[in-house]
Design a protein around this motif. Structure first.
Motif, PDB file in Angstrom:
ATOM      1  N   SER A 230       0.801  -1.218   0.000  1.00  0.00           N
ATOM      2  CA  SER A 230       0.000   0.000   0.000  1.00  0.00           C
ATOM      3  C   SER A 230       0.827   1.259   0.000  1.00  0.00           C
ATOM      4  O   SER A 230       2.045   1.247  -0.100  1.00  0.00           O
ATOM      5  CB  SER A 230      -0.960   0.021   1.193  1.00  0.00           C
ATOM      6  OG  SER A 230      -0.388   0.649   2.296  1.00  0.00           O
TER       7      SER A 230
ATOM      8  N   ASN B  81      -3.208   0.925   7.869  1.00  0.00           N
ATOM      9  CA  ASN B  81      -3.882   0.093   6.879  1.00  0.00           C
ATOM     10  C   ASN B  81      -3.619  -1.358   7.262  1.00  0.00           C
ATOM     11  O   ASN B  81      -2.978  -1.612   8.285  1.00  0.00           O
ATOM     12  CB  ASN B  81      -3.401   0.443   5.457  1.00  0.00           C
ATOM     13  CG  ASN B  81      -1.924   0.189   5.254  1.00  0.00           C
ATOM     14  OD1 ASN B  81      -1.363  -0.777   5.767  1.00  0.00           O
ATOM     15  ND2 ASN B  81      -1.270   1.049   4.500  1.00  0.00           N
TER      16      ASN B  81
ATOM     17  N   GLN C 206      -7.731   2.305   4.632  1.00  0.00           N
ATOM     18  CA  GLN C 206      -6.593   3.130   5.029  1.00  0.00           C
ATOM     19  C   GLN C 206      -7.117   4.443   5.586  1.00  0.00           C
ATOM     20  O   GLN C 206      -7.898   5.130   4.933  1.00  0.00           O
ATOM     21  CB  GLN C 206      -5.653   3.403   3.865  1.00  0.00           C
ATOM     22  CG  GLN C 206      -4.484   4.316   4.270  1.00  0.00           C
ATOM     23  CD  GLN C 206      -3.338   4.265   3.288  1.00  0.00           C
ATOM     24  OE1 GLN C 206      -2.955   3.196   2.817  1.00  0.00           O
ATOM     25  NE2 GLN C 206      -2.782   5.415   2.977  1.00  0.00           N
TER      26      GLN C 206
END
Length: 288
Positions: free
Chosen positions: A13, A236, A213
């Motif tokens: 991410s 996240n 997130q």
């Protein structure tokens, strides 16, 4: 099998932990075996990423960061400029998250404050609507804070009202010393104010490849209208990541009152930080 390790390199991410990226990058370079978890649960997604040129390019970009002085920032920039909004990339890392394939990593930095530390009187976005620039940051790539999230050039947030609420239209770029070396990156998370001085940002699929997130911004000092100090804590499924910065209506710190700087110094010293060691950014040459 080597491909799975390569894909691991990009799969964490927008807040990928740099130490994890570096370790996976070494595994790919040395042709070591990939994580068994990915082979068992995400083989289809691995194959799709291999067949997709953009996903593959993101992997190659991150591999080329290996050994650079700015290795961690370089890898993050590859992810945000190439991997973001790529469907095979997103599918893969979400498969990893759903099946527990991410390794446990320490937080990037510390979450130093909470809602109880926030200023009073900031309960509506109308009081902070518009432009804010990051002019000095906490997370600069130093030991314990490897992501350097507060030192990306041209970080420019805009609190904007839309039909069903507010967003923080944020732009920044990859680069060094306040100079962009990539195209401008755009994220537009939804923004709410749960309590005075506490701003919550929730990212959508166009802003972050791994969801949910969120970032919690805590405005801990606002001594004059054009400057505030914010500590922030993000999370996240792969990582907790943290930082803090001086936000300014101006593009740099030049107009800050001495009394405001003195107050900010007290704020960071109370959390065991040194104001002079924070990374400074001058956004004079940045696009509006």
């Amino acid at each position: 099998l080597g491909l799975a390790v390569a894909v691991c390199l990009v799969g964490s991410s927008t807040a990928t932990h740099p130490k994890f990226l570096a370790e996976i990058g070494k595994q790919w370079k040395n042709n070591q075996s990939p994580e068994v978890c990915m082979g068992l649960h995400c083989a289809f997604q691995i194959g799709a990423c291999f067949l997709d040129q953009t996903c593959y390019d993101a992997i190659m970009c991150m591999q080329e960061c290996d050994g650079r002085p700015d290795e961690f920032q370089c890898q993050f920039t590859c992810e945000m400029t190439i991997g973001l909004n790529n469907e095979p990339f997103s599918n893969l890392i979400n498969c990893m998250a759903e099946n527990g394939c991410f390794p446990e990593v320490p937080p990037d930095g510390e979450c130093l404050v909470g809602p109880e530390d926030c200023v009073e009187g900031l309960e509506d976005f109308s009081t902070i609507e518009g432009d804010w620039w990051v002019v000095r940051g906490v997370n600069c790539g130093q030991e314990g804070w490897p992501g350097a999230y507060d030192w990306y050039p041209c970080q420019h947030g805009r609190f904007v009202k839309i039909e069903d609420g507010w967003v923080n239209n944020t732009t920044y770029c990859g680069g060094h010393n306040s100079v962009c070396e990539t195209d401008i990156i755009v994220t537009i998370p939804a923004a709410t104010i749960p309590s005075s001085g506490y701003i919550r940002l929730d990212y959508g699929p166009n802003d972050a490849p791994l969801l949910p997130q969120t970032e919690k911004w805590y405005v801990v000092s606002w001594p004059e209208p054009d400057y505030m100090f914010v500590f922030w804590c993000g999370e996240n499924p792969a990582l907790n990541y943290n930082g803090g910065y001086v936000l300014s209506r101006q593009v740099n710190e030049a107009g800050m009152a001495p009394e405001t700087e003195a107050e900010f110094r007290k704020v960071v010293a109370a959390r065991g930080l040194d104001y002079d060691n924070m990374c400074s950014s001058d956004n004079t040459m940045c696009p509006e």
